[in-house]
Design an enzyme around this catalytic site. Structure first.
Site, mmCIF file in Angstrom:
data_model
loop_
_atom_site.group_PDB
_atom_site.id
_atom_site.type_symbol
_atom_site.label_atom_id
_atom_site.label_comp_id
_atom_site.label_asym_id
_atom_site.label_seq_id
_atom_site.Cartn_x
_atom_site.Cartn_y
_atom_site.Cartn_z
ATOM 1 N N GLU A 5 0.281 -1.437 -0.190
ATOM 2 C CA GLU A 5 -0.042 0.167 0.285
ATOM 3 C C GLU A 5 1.268 1.555 -0.146
ATOM 4 O OE1 GLU A 5 -2.456 2.831 -0.132
ATOM 5 O OE2 GLU A 5 -3.163 1.148 -0.289
ATOM 6 N N THR A 15 -10.324 4.514 -4.543
ATOM 7 C CA THR A 15 -11.333 4.056 -3.642
ATOM 8 C C THR A 15 -12.113 4.951 -2.699
ATOM 9 O OG1 THR A 15 -10.066 1.656 -3.723
ATOM 10 C CG2 THR A 15 -11.611 2.033 -2.254
ATOM 11 N N SER A 19 -17.516 6.119 -5.670
ATOM 12 C CA SER A 19 -19.360 7.351 -5.480
ATOM 13 C C SER A 19 -20.120 6.459 -5.110
ATOM 14 C CB SER A 19 -20.350 7.146 -6.931
ATOM 15 O OG SER A 19 -20.116 6.005 -7.356
ATOM 16 N N HIS A 23 -22.869 -1.164 -10.040
ATOM 17 C CA HIS A 23 -23.455 -0.594 -11.546
ATOM 18 C C HIS A 23 -24.273 -1.763 -11.871
ATOM 19 C CE1 HIS A 23 -22.040 3.630 -11.864
ATOM 20 N NE2 HIS A 23 -20.567 3.408 -11.836
#
Length: 192
Positions: A5, A15, A19, A23
């Site tokens: 990371e 990330t 939103s 989907h």
């Protein structure tokens, strides 16, 4: 398995700013990996949420149309979604949309309803997935931004800001920087 990371916490980039929409799969071009993985992700998200314990709500989604051009686009998205394997898609007329969502603008003339659309907290998804991975033996190194990846015999040498690693396989999950990371490794020709 080792997760490198770049920052001091997981999901600090794309990330965290995501939103949170899961989907349904009607938007990607048919035949692409994005279409394939979008649909599969939508299908498995409910079981992941249950197994890993993150918040998930399948509340459906609407794509709204305000004019004739938008109505044509809804039909195009419907066809694309059906080609991609999305089930339960419906094109709604103005009365059906307003019956479903009375607070919508009276200017709405139709909508594409995708009942399999959903929402989640993307940070929580990443956290729960990594917790599960760590409980299954994965190691995490924070503050370990990848500086270079070099192909070598049997795999790859990965240089971070502070360490060097060897890996037989690399999964590039660098978010917005995935192209930079990926372009460090030469592509093999299809004939190799």
């Amino acid at each position: 398995v080792l997760v490198l990371e770049a920052t001091n916490d997981i999901a600090n980039g794309a990330t965290r700013a995501n939103s949170g929409i899961v989907h349904a799969g009607f938007d990607p071009q048919p035949g692409t990996l994005k279409a394939q993985f979008n649909l599969k992700g939508s299908q498995v998200f409910p079981s992941w949420a249950e197994e890993l314990g993150f918040a998930y709500q399948r509340n459906g989604s609407l794509v709204l149309a305000f004019n004739d051009s938008d109505i044509a686009k809804l039909h195009s998205l419907y066809k694309r979604g059906r080609t991609n394997g999305v089930k339960e898609l419906q094109v709604l007329d103005a009365n059906e949309v307003h019956s479903l969502e009375p607070a919508l603008s009276k200017a709405v003339r139709g909508a594409l309803l995708a009942p399999t659309g959903a929402i989640c907290d993307p940070y929580e998804v990443a956290l729960r997935a990594l917790e599960n991975a760590i409980s299954n033996g994965v190691q995490l190194k924070l503050n370990s931004a990848v500086k270079t990846i070099i192909s070598c015999k049997g795999g790859y040498r990965i240089e971070t800001v502070s360490d060097s690693y060897f890996a037989q396989c690399v999964v590039n999950a660098a978010g917005i920087n995935a192209d930079i990371t990926g372009n460090q490794v030469p592509r093999k020709s299809p004939l190799q």
